[in-house]
Design a protein around this motif. Structure first.
Motif, mmCIF file in Angstrom:
data_model
loop_
_atom_site.group_PDB
_atom_site.id
_atom_site.type_symbol
_atom_site.label_atom_id
_atom_site.label_comp_id
_atom_site.label_asym_id
_atom_site.label_seq_id
_atom_site.Cartn_x
_atom_site.Cartn_y
_atom_site.Cartn_z
ATOM 1 N N ALA A 98 0.824 -1.211 0.000
ATOM 2 C CA ALA A 98 0.000 0.000 0.000
ATOM 3 C C ALA A 98 0.858 1.262 0.000
ATOM 4 O O ALA A 98 0.523 2.262 -0.653
ATOM 5 N N ARG A 99 1.992 1.200 0.720
ATOM 6 C CA ARG A 99 2.850 2.390 0.785
ATOM 7 C C ARG A 99 3.495 2.681 -0.568
ATOM 8 O O ARG A 99 3.457 3.817 -1.042
ATOM 9 N N TRP A 100 4.065 1.648 -1.199
ATOM 10 C CA TRP A 100 4.837 1.885 -2.410
ATOM 11 C C TRP A 100 4.011 1.854 -3.688
ATOM 12 O O TRP A 100 4.481 2.310 -4.730
ATOM 13 N N LEU A 101 2.794 1.322 -3.604
ATOM 14 C CA LEU A 101 1.954 1.311 -4.799
ATOM 15 C C LEU A 101 0.874 2.387 -4.780
ATOM 16 O O LEU A 101 0.355 2.749 -5.839
ATOM 17 N N LEU A 102 0.545 2.901 -3.621
ATOM 18 C CA LEU A 102 -0.519 3.904 -3.533
ATOM 19 C C LEU A 102 -0.052 5.217 -2.927
ATOM 20 O O LEU A 102 -0.211 6.289 -3.532
ATOM 21 N N VAL A 103 0.521 5.159 -1.720
ATOM 22 C CA VAL A 103 0.840 6.396 -0.994
ATOM 23 C C VAL A 103 1.968 7.158 -1.682
ATOM 24 O O VAL A 103 1.854 8.368 -1.944
ATOM 25 N N VAL A 104 3.079 6.485 -1.975
ATOM 26 C CA VAL A 104 4.224 7.179 -2.594
ATOM 27 C C VAL A 104 3.881 7.726 -3.974
ATOM 28 O O VAL A 104 4.176 8.898 -4.279
ATOM 29 N N PRO A 105 3.239 6.949 -4.884
ATOM 30 C CA PRO A 105 2.844 7.556 -6.178
ATOM 31 C C PRO A 105 1.869 8.706 -6.024
ATOM 32 O O PRO A 105 1.954 9.696 -6.773
ATOM 33 N N ALA A 106 0.915 8.585 -5.050
ATOM 34 C CA ALA A 106 -0.041 9.682 -4.865
ATOM 35 C C ALA A 106 0.662 10.952 -4.390
ATOM 36 O O ALA A 106 0.346 12.068 -4.844
ATOM 37 N N ARG A 107 1.635 10.836 -3.485
ATOM 38 C CA ARG A 107 2.382 12.016 -3.038
ATOM 39 C C ARG A 107 3.180 12.631 -4.175
ATOM 40 O O ARG A 107 3.226 13.854 -4.327
ATOM 41 N N TRP A 108 3.805 11.788 -4.992
ATOM 42 C CA TRP A 108 4.600 12.316 -6.111
ATOM 43 C C TRP A 108 3.725 13.046 -7.110
ATOM 44 O O TRP A 108 4.081 14.119 -7.610
ATOM 45 N N LEU A 109 2.549 12.455 -7.400
ATOM 46 C CA LEU A 109 1.635 13.129 -8.330
ATOM 47 C C LEU A 109 1.125 14.439 -7.757
ATOM 48 O O LEU A 109 0.958 15.427 -8.492
ATOM 49 N N TRP A 110 0.880 14.502 -6.458
ATOM 50 C CA TRP A 110 0.395 15.745 -5.862
ATOM 51 C C TRP A 110 1.480 16.822 -5.872
ATOM 52 O O TRP A 110 1.185 18.000 -6.096
ATOM 53 N N ARG A 111 2.724 16.408 -5.644
ATOM 54 C CA ARG A 111 3.808 17.393 -5.678
ATOM 55 C C ARG A 111 4.040 17.933 -7.083
ATOM 56 O O ARG A 111 4.382 19.106 -7.255
ATOM 57 N N HIS A 112 3.854 17.127 -8.097
ATOM 58 C CA HIS A 112 4.090 17.549 -9.481
ATOM 59 C C HIS A 112 2.776 17.706 -10.248
ATOM 60 O O HIS A 112 2.691 17.401 -11.433
#
Length: 234
Positions: A100-114
């Protein structure tokens, strides 16, 4: 109403004799059956029930508890519940949290930052691929929409006129049907009911009252007197 006169005194002894001859054997048989049932229930049924409880129910409960329930509970606890809890806590939950962390949370944070890199192209694509074609199609199809509106309005007015005419015609037909068929039939049925069923009901009710007053009530009084005379009723 006057009470029924009591039966003559000489009839008591023949009735008693008939009661002794006819009723007494059945009464003795009934008492014998009741005594036999109580004897069997007390000296046979209770011992058998005690023996069943002590010889079957108690051993079966003991065997079920210590040969089935306790071993099954022990095996379930140590072979299923505890290993499943250990597996969930040590392997499955950490694996699910990592995914969940590496497939959902980390991509979602990266997309929100960019998000600025994706929102502007997405907005341009939505504008030129959806909004502009929709506006153009709405403007081009304006004559078609007007024609369809006019056609649908005409069809609606024609359908309303047809339904109005049909409603009025149905009301006129139903009025004639009620006036010339249903109302005469109803009056004929009411007349037949009044002059056939009601008199027959009154005759049957009068006959029932006469039978009750002339036959059933005297018969009940005579039966009560007979039962009192033989001592079967007070």
């Amino acid at each position: 109403m006057s009470e029924q006169p009591p039966p003559p005194a000489w009839i008591h002894w023949p009735i008693r004799v008939l009661a002794v001859v006819l009723v007494l054997p059945f009464r003795l048989l009934w008492e014998l059956l009741g005594l036999t049932g109580r004897f069997l229930a007390r000296y046979v049924g209770r011992p058998l029930a005690w023996l069943w409880h002590r010889a079957v129910v108690v051993p079966a409960a003991f065997l079920w508890r210590y040969l089935v329930a306790v071993p099954v509970a022990f095996l379930w606890r140590h072979l299923v519940a505890l290993p499943a809890a250990w597996l969930w806590g040590r392997a499955l939950r950490p694996a699910l949290e990592w995914l969940a962390r590496w497939l959902l949370v980390v991509p979602a944070r990266w997309l929100w930052r960019h998000r600025r890199l994706f929102l502007r192209p997405f907005a341009l694509a939505l504008h030129y691929l959806v909004v502009v074609p929709a506006v153009w199609l709405w403007a081009v199809t304006r004559p078609v929409r007007r024609g369809l509106g006019w056609l649908l309005a005409g069809l609606g007015r024609g359908l309303a006129a047809v339904l109005n005419a049909g409603w009025r015609g149905a009301g006129w037909v139903l009025g004639l049907l009620y006036r010339w068929l249903l109302r005469p039939v109803g009056r004929a049925v009411a007349w037949c009911w009044r002059w056939t069923v009601v008199p027959a009901y009154r005759m049957v009710a009068a006959a029932g009252r006469w039978v009750h007053a002339a036959i059933l009530r005297p018969g009940a009084g005579l039966a009560r007197a007979v039962l009192v005379s033989v001592g079967l009723r007070r």
